[in-house]
Design a protein around this motif. Structure first.
Motif, short mmCIF file in Angstrom:
data_model
loop_
_atom_site.label_atom_id
_atom_site.label_comp_id
_atom_site.label_asym_id
_atom_site.label_seq_id
_atom_site.Cartn_x
_atom_site.Cartn_y
_atom_site.Cartn_z
N UNK B 61 69.42 34.87 20.43
CA UNK B 61 69.46 36.32 20.63
C UNK B 61 70.81 36.89 20.22
N UNK B 62 71.88 36.24 20.65
CA UNK B 62 73.22 36.72 20.30
C UNK B 62 73.37 36.70 18.78
N UNK B 63 72.96 35.59 18.17
CA UNK B 63 73.12 35.46 16.72
C UNK B 63 72.36 36.57 16.00
N UNK B 64 71.13 36.81 16.45
CA UNK B 64 70.32 37.83 15.79
C UNK B 64 70.92 39.23 15.98
N UNK B 65 71.35 39.52 17.21
CA UNK B 65 71.96 40.83 17.48
C UNK B 65 73.20 41.03 16.64
N UNK B 66 74.01 39.98 16.57
CA UNK B 66 75.26 40.06 15.82
C UNK B 66 74.98 40.29 14.34
N UNK B 308 63.02 42.84 12.24
CA UNK B 308 63.60 41.64 11.64
C UNK B 308 63.08 40.36 12.28
N UNK B 309 62.90 40.35 13.59
CA UNK B 309 62.61 39.08 14.27
C UNK B 309 61.30 39.06 15.02
N UNK B 310 60.61 40.21 14.98
CA UNK B 310 59.30 40.26 15.63
C UNK B 310 59.38 39.98 17.13
N UNK B 311 60.50 40.33 17.73
CA UNK B 311 60.69 40.12 19.17
C UNK B 311 61.47 41.31 19.72
N UNK B 312 61.30 41.54 21.01
CA UNK B 312 62.08 42.61 21.64
C UNK B 312 63.43 42.02 22.03
N UNK B 313 64.51 42.69 21.67
CA UNK B 313 65.82 42.12 21.99
C UNK B 313 66.09 42.14 23.49
N UNK B 314 66.83 41.17 23.97
CA UNK B 314 67.24 41.17 25.37
C UNK B 314 68.72 41.51 25.44
N UNK B 315 69.27 41.38 26.64
CA UNK B 315 70.65 41.73 26.87
C UNK B 315 71.62 40.92 26.01
N UNK B 316 71.24 39.67 25.74
CA UNK B 316 72.12 38.82 24.93
C UNK B 316 72.25 39.35 23.51
N UNK B 317 71.11 39.79 22.97
CA UNK B 317 71.13 40.34 21.62
C UNK B 317 72.03 41.57 21.59
N UNK B 318 71.93 42.38 22.64
CA UNK B 318 72.76 43.58 22.71
C UNK B 318 74.24 43.20 22.81
N UNK B 319 74.54 42.18 23.59
CA UNK B 319 75.92 41.71 23.69
C UNK B 319 76.44 41.28 22.33
N UNK B 320 75.63 40.54 21.60
CA UNK B 320 76.04 40.07 20.28
C UNK B 320 76.30 41.25 19.35
N UNK B 321 75.43 42.23 19.45
CA UNK B 321 75.55 43.43 18.62
C UNK B 321 76.84 44.15 18.94
#
Lengths: 293, 397, 279, 357
Positions: B61-66, B308-321
């Motif tokens: 998630x972090x990687x994807x958000x970033x 991009x990933x066909x998933x709903x982002x979670x908090x980790x993705x947001x952190x990465x972003x």
């Protein structure tokens, strides 16, 4: 009342362990190998059922059948590709290969279904059973799990004792060479054993995910180890041993958590296992090893 | 057998060398872990987190958000970034390996690690090497303690524990509290410890405390029964959403309906594929990010992420972003260019992050600022799940 | 050969009394018995073996001969009866203690340490002759070198009984069958027993090898002044070298005596003939 | 002492093993001094040494003693945590890092050896897979228990608690060493490649000397034929225990070395998977083959790092390589092909290629 509810939880968890342990024990009894990839076949079974119900909209029972079919094929393919060439190899070589297969399945699942956990919809869609004016609630999944386990053990005992293939299995597990001399196709018997074990793994996977509805590529790993423990607990190679070992392990785990410590529940389970093995060195139902001198 | 294995080993060695040769010959940026290699003048950002194993969901998630943030930033046309994200399997040893391999690649700034234990090990290395480090989600204070170059994007665990206890006390959410936490997990135990000491001061009555480990995280009947028997009307769950989803399911099956109060790890429960959101009805949590917030920034991010990933982002993705944006803003402010070395960048970045006028508006908070200790200051949002969606809690700060 | 002189004086056969009737017997077994699952495998087994006697234990297949050896060496704990070794009761002893007390044996199905060298196999037999601690071994203290040198010399000496010194470096598992049987005897001898049990020493040997073995068994007895008890199907060997013979059938002794007496015993003849009929 | 033919071969073989380790050390130093050593490899040097010691010590149990252990990481864990406690406990008293490292290694080895005895006495009565499961269970128990232990140093010495950090009652001046699931934090990085190589050499010295001695022969005799070993007067329990305790103690030292290379260490690290990882080193290096263990541990520690280029497919590739290596190394046709190949070069000594497994 609390005790009864723990008892049901323990039996339900134990039944799942027992079904997985049956797969371990059958393969061990006949191929004399510890199939450490068994836990991951369970995970594949879970994913298959998940894909069928959540993505394809299949009815629950059809999804179970699909899971069984896929796992059976998978089990046989693994056996043919990875284990069969090693029949004459030292047992540790086979163990390491099985671990390789386990890594492979986990990482393949990671690539296919991603690391995001999936929420599994129980295949048992009946309301919970409420007893004693609602003081005791028994979930339908728990009941189905326990019943399925009992049905499987009865069915398996029948197959082993009454059918031709069952007799072949017993013969192969006693003495491979002698069985071969008596015209039994050893390779085929081993394949069938893997097929049955893997089909059981699929059922275990579906029940595991129904009772504890979360699905990840690592879902099968820990139940796999626990079930292996259960199989040894009961006496590896023994089918009733796997059944009782699984049930007891589940009960010990739940009661240990409930009445001793939730923090140390694993330590309790494994300590009891060690104690039992010290008293009965070949497990509860294991045959005594006697050496010919 | 002796000689046998030797041949085998040489085989393995040969394979390894082949792989090595393959990697140096081929382009390194075509595969999924690496994105958007700009030909020149890109600042190299390394990322570390679990991409395989049981904790893979957080790292991915972090990687994807970033990656999404990186594309946006690079598209602005100003400073250019290059991101390489390495797997650490949620293991300190592998994490240090990943860190060293990123150093070989030429990493100038580290965005990592995702999880706490590896984070402690890696931040000790990056402190020694003077590489600026911003961790998206390693929340223990041990990650930043005594290291001036390490900053956090997430709350520290103690903060969450204290905030949760205060929130529950101030809003009188429950009189008898049960806690179920993961006693094999640093994050969960960290929050629990602070919560329990804060709760004592706030006169919150904790009637039941039970635990589980990653190995026993499937059956919660015992823990729930203990809570029920103790008459708990609120269960505090300082845990991640996967076991939480099991707890909700099993509580429902035994017809036990207390209030559930979670922390940021609970975010993700609504977007778990196939999860019956009815079960989470009424669950409260303190989280800096909610995927179905209506604010424009979040909406845009969620749309992009899903595409991009066909998933709903979670908090980790947001952190990465947010990490990438924070790094971007700090780089701009400090005048960092791609030709500077990591140590020079590090000093400038520390100055930029701790400057009084440095603040970031991100997905996980408005007006985020950083203390010299590395801790972030942002307001957690009190959320309650209603009709399968997060709604801001009344009385929340 | 001059090495051997150091170990024991080689007596001439003449000074060995026929059945050393004068001294206490090395082995006195009385009412020995064991049951497996209610079945009496060996029952009321009584025997006395003299200090330097070569004794034979014969009987049809499945008569319980190897079981007797397993009882004597405590591989099985007897259900009934007593075993006195050199006048001392062996009750409660383990296989290991029995060996240290003076009984060594070979096995019907060869049990060598297959992966190890011939010399190491003998050195394992010498385990309790040249002792030093594990710490000595790890730190390679002088005591280690001293004991290892002595063990090496002694191992080669023992191998020379069967002229096997040149095989010392070979892997035990790679030896021909007959050599493996001889190595097992050497290994047993290395433990310095006062009673040596040989379980079918001539199995799988051709007549000329058996001939040599017979001479060697006598040579071993003479050299080491020990008692030897053997199980054997080859009647030429048994009748040729055994001074006393016991015949076992269905776990019971049916006859005891000198070779001549046994050969004339009708019960023995019937046991063997009966067995032949069944086969 | 005059050397026999076997003795000479042994000397040559042992010299190669020691030489290989020393050479690897020198080589790394040379490459490092010319500035060509990658950070990635440099970072792995200490864990490689720790894994080599783990593999060699497990080989003592699996290869020399012939018993399957699935809980070797449990001993590593004991060594790691007792080593960390010692090194931090001595921080104020002993300034010199190497001395603290030495103390940590020794205490780690002693504690692990002690547990080796405690586990070994009952466990070694069991055989085969039953012994394996007891070692597995032991590893899990250690992991679970260490997860609940809190240790701190206050003004009046070490304090231990099983509930939480607060109950240590350390006050303002104390330091917490072990925080339950968070493990040990703030560990001093005392381990170095040099120390690692020395530990490897000591391990080799201990294991090789043990194997080629009276005790070693007794251990192998127990492995090859338990009944025959007893029949020549060897105490099964004593030698099984000797091997098991030495194996555990070395794993403890490896654990201490490993833990003191990172600023943090958690109990979860030393789980079933780590035990299996070390077992893979032993099997791939050749059961009973010490030199093989060294090479396998080194290669297989580096391999996943080399596979980083595969990104998402990394662990999948590792799994496939593992399976393929096991299949090819146990393939009869390939084996025969190799024998023929070797025979061409070593005419006259084919019997030395006897396969013991």
């Amino acid at each position: 009342m609390t005790f009864l509810s723990y008892l049901v939880s323990g039996l339900s968890l134990g039944s799942i362990y027992a079904i997985i342990a049956l797969g371990y024990t059958m393969v061990y009894g006949i191929a004399k190998m510890l199939n450490f990839a068994h836990g991951d076949v369970i995970m594949i079974g879970g994913y298959m059922s998940f894909v069928a119900t959540a993505h394809l909209g299949w009815p629950p029972l059809a999804s179970v059948l699909l899971a069984m079919l896929v796992c059976t094929v998978l089990g046989v393919v693994i056996e043919q590709l990875a284990y069969k060439p090693l029949r004459a190899a030292p047992s540790l070589a086979v163990l390491i290969t099985a671990i390789g297969v386990s890594y492979f399945l986990q990482n393949a699942a990671l690539l296919i279904w991603s690391s995001n956990p999936k929420s599994f919809t129980s295949v048992v869609r009946l309301p919970s059973l409420k007893l004693f004016d609602g003081q005791l609630t028994i979930s339908s999944v728990a009941l189905v799990t326990i019943l399925a386990c009992v049905a499987i053990i009865i069915g398996l005992t029948f197959i082993i004792s009454k059918t031709k293939i069952g007799k072949a299995m017993r013969a192969v597990s006693e003495d491979k060479a002698a069985a071969q001399l008596m015209g039994i196709n050893v390779n085929q018997t081993i394949s069938v054993t893997f097929a049955i074990g893997s089909a059981l793994a699929a059922i275990a996977g579906v029940l595991l995910c129904s009772a504890y509805p979360i699905l990840m590529p690592t879902t099968g790993a820990m139940p796999g180890i626990k079930a292996f423990t259960a199989a040894v607990f009961g006496g590896i190679g023994s089918i009733p041993g796997a059944f009782w070992g699984g049930l007891l392990l589940g009960l010990i785990e739940i009661f240990g958590k409930a009445y001793i410590s939730t923090q140390l529940s694993d330590a309790i389970v494994f300590s009891i296992l060690i104690l039992v093995l010290l008293v009965r060195p070949t497990g509860l139902m294991g045959r005594k090893i006697s050496e010919k001198v | 057998m002796r000689t046998t294995r030797f041949r085998i080993l040489s085989l393995v060695l040969a394979l390894g060398l082949f792989v090595l040769a393959g990697c140096s010959a081929g382009p390194t940026s075509t595969t999924a872990g690496t994105t958007t290699a700009k030909p020149a003048a890109a600042i190299k950002i390394g990322g570390i987190g679990p991409l395989t194993g049981g904790a893979a969901v957080y790292g991915s998630s972090v990687a994807n958000g970033a990656k999404i943030a990186l594309e946006e930033v690079n598209a602005l046309g100003g400073l250019q970034f290059e991101l390489k994200f390495e797997d650490d399997e949620h293991d300190a040893e592998k994490s240090v390996n990943a860190y060293n391999s990123l150093k070989d690649w030429g990493m100038q700034i580290l965005c990592g690690t995702v999880t706490t234990t590896p984070g402690i090990a890696v931040s000790a290395e990056s402190f020694k090497d003077r590489i600026f480090t911003l961790t998206p989600s390693a929340s223990s204070t041990s990650v930043i303690e005594g290291k001036d170059n390490v900053f956090q994007m997430c709350f520290t665990d103690p903060n969450q524990g204290i905030a949760s206890a205060q929130y529950i006390a101030e809003n009188k959410l429950g009189s008898k509290i049960a806690i179920i936490y993961n006693n094999a997990d640093a994050y969960s135990t960290g929050i629990y410890e602070k919560f329990i000491s804060e709760a004592a001061g706030k006169n919150l009555q904790v009637v039941s405390t039970t635990t589980f480990t990653d190995d026993t995280a499937n059956d919660f009947n015992v823990q729930l029964t203990a809570a029920k028997n103790a008459g708990a009307d609120l269960i505090f769950l300082p845990i991640y959403y996967q076991p939480a989803s099991l707890i909700l399911t099993q509580a429902d099956a035994m017809s036990y309906e207390p209030k559930f109060f979670g922390v940021d790890g609970m975010d993700g429960i609504l977007t778990m594929e196939n999860f019956n959101t009815d079960l989470a009805e009424g669950v409260m949590l303190l989280t800096p990010f909610a995927a179905d917030a209506t604010e424009a920034r979040t909406v845009a991010f969620v749309a992009k992420y899903q595409a991009a990933y066909n998933e709903v982002p979670n908090q980790f993705a947001a952190d990465g972003y947010d990490c990438i944006y924070a790094i971007y803003e700090a780089c701009k402010k400090a005048g960092i260019t791609a030709d500077m070395d990591a140590a020079a960048i590090c000093d400038k970045m520390i100055a930029a992050f701790t400057a009084a006028d440095f603040n970031i508006d991100g997905l996980t908070g408005e007006n985020m600022t950083w203390a010299a200790t590395g801790e972030v200051a942002k307001a957690p949002k009190g959320m309650v799940i209603e009709d399968g969606a997060y709604v801001g809690m009344q009385g929340g700060n | 050969m001059n090495n051997l002189a150091k170990m024991v004086p080689v007596p001439s056969r003449a000074i060995i009394p026929e059945r050393d009737l004068g001294s206490t017997p090395i082995l006195e077994v009385s009412h020995l018995g064991i049951s497996f699952g209610g079945l009496n495998a060996v029952e009321d087994f009584n025997i006395i073996v003299g200090r330097t006697e070569i004794a034979g234990l014969i009987g049809p297949n499945g008569a319980g001969k190897t079981t007797v050896f397993n009882l004597l060496t405590k591989v099985y704990q007897p259900t009934r009866g007593a075993i006195l070794l050199d006048g001392k009761d062996t009750a409660g002893m383990s296989t290991m203690q029995i060996n240290q007390a003076g009984i060594a044996r070979t096995f019907q199905n060869i049990r060598l340490f297959q992966a190890l060298s011939v010399e190491d196999n003998v050195k394992i037999g010498l385990h309790n002759q040249f002792k030093y601690s594990t710490l000595n071994a790890i730190l390679r203290l002088p005591r280690f070198w001293d004991a290892e040198r002595k063990a090496h010399d002694q191992a080669l000496e023992l191998l020379s009984i069967f002229n096997m010194e040149h095989m010392a470096n070979d892997t035990a598992g790679s030896l021909p069958y007959g050599a493996q049987r001889r190595l097992e005897i050497v290994r047993a001898l290395a433990t310095r027993p006062s009673l040596l049990l040989l379980d079918e020493p001539a199995a799988g040997m051709n007549p000329s090898e058996t001939e040599a073995l017979m001479a060697n068994i006598i040579k071993i007895r003479d050299m080491f002044q020990i008692a030897i008890m053997l199980i054997e199907h080859d009647m030429r060997l048994v009748m040729g070298i055994c001074e006393g013979i016991a015949v076992l059938n269905y776990g019971k002794i049916i006859a005891k005596g000198t070779p001549e007496e046994i050969q004339a015993n009708p019960a023995v003849i019937e046991a063997y003939l009966g067995q032949k009929k069944e086969a | 002492m005059k050397l026999t033919k076997t003795g000479q071969k042994r000397l040559v073989s042992n010299s190669i093993t020691y030489g290989m380790v020393v050479l690897a050390f020198i080589l790394v130093q040379i490459v490092d001094s010319t500035g060509h050593l990658t950070s990635s490899l440099r970072g792995q040097l200490v864990p490689i040494c720790a894994y080599i010691v783990m593999a060699v010590s497990l080989n003592l149990t699996v290869g020399v003693l012939g018993e399957l252990s699935l809980g070797h990481a449990g001993f590593m864990s004991l060594g790691a945590f007792s080593g960390v406690i010692v090194s931090l406990g001595l921080r104020d008293m002993v300034g010199a890092g190497p001395l603290r490292l030495l103390a940590a290694l020794l205490v780690g080895a002693v504690i692990a050896g002690l547990f080796g005895f405690v586990v070994g006495v009952p466990a070694l009565r069991l055989r085969g897979d039953y012994l394996a499961i007891v070692t597995l269970a032991f590893g899990e128990i250690i992991k679970n228990v260490i997860n609940t232990i809190y240790v701190g140093i206050g003004p009046d010495g070490l304090r231990v608690s099983m509930s939480d950090q607060a109950s240590l009652g350390l006050g303002e001046t104390g330091t917490v060493i072990l925080r339950g699931p968070m493990g040990a934090v703030g560990v001093d990085k005392l381990a170095s490649f040099g120390a690692g190589i020395i530990l490897v050499l000591i391990t080799l010295f201990i294991v090789l000397n043990l194997v080629h001695s009276r005790s070693g022969r007794a251990i192998m005799a127990v492995r090859d034929n338990r009944i025959a070993a007893e029949s020549v007067g060897i105490s099964i329990t004593r030698y099984k225990l000797t091997a098991f305790i030495i194996s555990a103690a070395l794993a403890g030292a490896a654990g201490a070395l490993y833990a003191l290379n990172y600023s943090t260490v958690v109990a979860r690290k030393f789980d079933f998977n780590t035990s299996i990882l070390v077992l893979v080193f032993v099997v791939l290096g050749g059961i009973g083959n010490i030199r093989g263990s060294i090479i396998a541990a080194a290669v297989l520690t580096v391999l996943p790092e080399m596979l980083r280029a595969f990104n998402d497919y990394r662990m999948l590739a590792y799994a496939i390589i593992l399976i393929l290596v096991m299949l090819t190394s146990n393939n009869d046709r390939l084996k025969q092909l190799r024998w023929r190949f070797i025979a061409r070069f070593r005419r006259g000594t084919p019997q030395q290629e006897v396969d013991h497994e």
